[in-house]
Design a protein around this motif. Sequence first.
Motif, PDB file in Angstrom:
ATOM      1  N   TYR A 199     -77.909 -75.512  31.864  1.00 30.01           N
ATOM      2  CA  TYR A 199     -78.782 -74.826  30.921  1.00 30.01           C
ATOM      3  C   TYR A 199     -78.916 -75.744  29.718  1.00 30.01           C
ATOM      4  N   ARG A 200     -80.127 -76.227  29.480  1.00 23.92           N
ATOM      5  CA  ARG A 200     -80.360 -77.225  28.436  1.00 23.92           C
ATOM      6  C   ARG A 200     -79.397 -78.389  28.642  1.00 23.92           C
ATOM      7  N   SER A 201     -78.541 -78.697  27.672  1.00 25.19           N
ATOM      8  CA  SER A 201     -77.640 -79.849  27.834  1.00 25.19           C
ATOM      9  C   SER A 201     -76.258 -79.448  28.338  1.00 25.19           C
ATOM     10  N   ALA A 202     -76.068 -78.165  28.639  1.00 24.39           N
ATOM     11  CA  ALA A 202     -74.763 -77.689  29.116  1.00 24.39           C
ATOM     12  C   ALA A 202     -74.707 -77.697  30.645  1.00 24.39           C
ATOM     13  N   ALA A 203     -73.528 -78.050  31.190  1.00 24.04           N
ATOM     14  CA  ALA A 203     -73.327 -78.043  32.636  1.00 24.04           C
ATOM     15  C   ALA A 203     -71.958 -77.441  32.951  1.00 24.04           C
ATOM     16  N   ILE A 204     -71.936 -76.578  33.951  1.00 29.59           N
ATOM     17  CA  ILE A 204     -70.712 -75.944  34.423  1.00 29.59           C
ATOM     18  C   ILE A 204     -70.624 -76.199  35.919  1.00 29.59           C
TER      19      ILE A 204
ATOM     20  N   SER B   4     -69.756 -82.559  33.902  1.00 26.85           N
ATOM     21  CA  SER B   4     -69.933 -81.192  33.406  1.00 26.85           C
ATOM     22  C   SER B   4     -68.938 -80.931  32.286  1.00 26.85           C
ATOM     23  N   GLN B   5     -69.366 -80.179  31.299  1.00 18.97           N
ATOM     24  CA  GLN B   5     -68.470 -79.849  30.200  1.00 18.97           C
ATOM     25  C   GLN B   5     -67.388 -78.864  30.637  1.00 18.97           C
ATOM     26  N   VAL B   6     -67.725 -78.023  31.620  1.00 19.29           N
ATOM     27  CA  VAL B   6     -66.794 -76.997  32.089  1.00 19.29           C
ATOM     28  C   VAL B   6     -66.598 -77.154  33.595  1.00 19.29           C
TER      29      VAL B   6
ATOM     30  N   ALA C   2     -65.293 -85.183  34.325  1.00 20.15           N
ATOM     31  CA  ALA C   2     -64.931 -85.374  32.909  1.00 20.15           C
ATOM     32  C   ALA C   2     -65.096 -84.101  32.078  1.00 20.15           C
ATOM     33  N   PRO C   3     -64.473 -83.007  32.494  1.00 25.23           N
ATOM     34  CA  PRO C   3     -64.655 -81.753  31.757  1.00 25.23           C
ATOM     35  C   PRO C   3     -63.882 -81.720  30.444  1.00 25.23           C
ATOM     36  N   GLY C   4     -64.433 -81.038  29.459  1.00 26.02           N
ATOM     37  CA  GLY C   4     -63.703 -80.776  28.227  1.00 26.02           C
ATOM     38  C   GLY C   4     -62.923 -79.481  28.335  1.00 26.02           C
TER      39      GLY C   4
ATOM     40  N   ALA D 155     -56.506 -85.841  31.138  1.00 21.99           N
ATOM     41  CA  ALA D 155     -57.909 -86.276  31.120  1.00 21.99           C
ATOM     42  C   ALA D 155     -58.644 -85.711  29.907  1.00 21.99           C
ATOM     43  N   GLY D 156     -57.951 -84.941  29.078  1.00 23.42           N
ATOM     44  CA  GLY D 156     -58.557 -84.425  27.855  1.00 23.42           C
ATOM     45  C   GLY D 156     -59.167 -83.051  27.974  1.00 23.42           C
ATOM     46  N   ALA D 157     -58.924 -82.350  29.080  1.00 17.98           N
ATOM     47  CA  ALA D 157     -59.490 -81.013  29.258  1.00 17.98           C
ATOM     48  C   ALA D 157     -58.566 -79.954  28.663  1.00 17.98           C
ATOM     49  N   ARG D 158     -59.158 -79.004  28.011  1.00 15.52           N
ATOM     50  CA  ARG D 158     -58.419 -77.826  27.574  1.00 15.52           C
ATOM     51  C   ARG D 158     -58.363 -76.889  28.777  1.00 15.52           C
ATOM     52  N   VAL D 159     -57.176 -76.433  29.152  1.00 12.79           N
ATOM     53  CA  VAL D 159     -56.989 -75.676  30.385  1.00 12.79           C
ATOM     54  C   VAL D 159     -56.743 -74.199  30.086  1.00 12.79           C
TER      55      VAL D 159
END
Length: 176
Positions: A79-84, A107-109, A130-132, A158-162
Amino acid sequence: GLLDLKPTRLVLDTGAAHPSPHYKRFLAAVKRCGATCRVAHRGQTIDLGGGALAQVLSPGPEHAHEDLNNRSVVLRITYRSAAILLAADAGVEAEACMLEAGLPLRSQVLQVGHHGSDDSTSPEWLAAVAPGLAIISCGRSNSYGHHSSEVVSRLRSAGARVYRTDQDGAVTITTN
């Protein structure tokens, strides 16, 4: 089940018929709710409305996996610049197939595959996505031993908040 509780227009299936009573109940619920049922395959794009799209990443043509988890329907919703990325029960074998196909994975998520078990979320997969934010859906004290602490460590490194549903409850994602 969920299909009896939530209005549903479309159901995506792997196309792998299974003799289990769970699958038969699923098919009966699909029929009851009146949804269209389609066999998912890589390359399908579904317009979710309002500018949101769902792209089917798996199963692909090479997915003759006997393991039904590796035939899971994997979706990347944008959706727009977001990816899940919803990895369902996909394991490392399915991940490798998607990586080899050169699909858009970043994807961010990430809904972590196979409940965070140790047969999912390979380092190569994680580097490509590379999810955040990573969400592991697993029950407290489940008999399968899901989630793997190694997978959680790999995600955090990897830098993801879990977030884990066994600890954090239901997780809702909101984007602007």
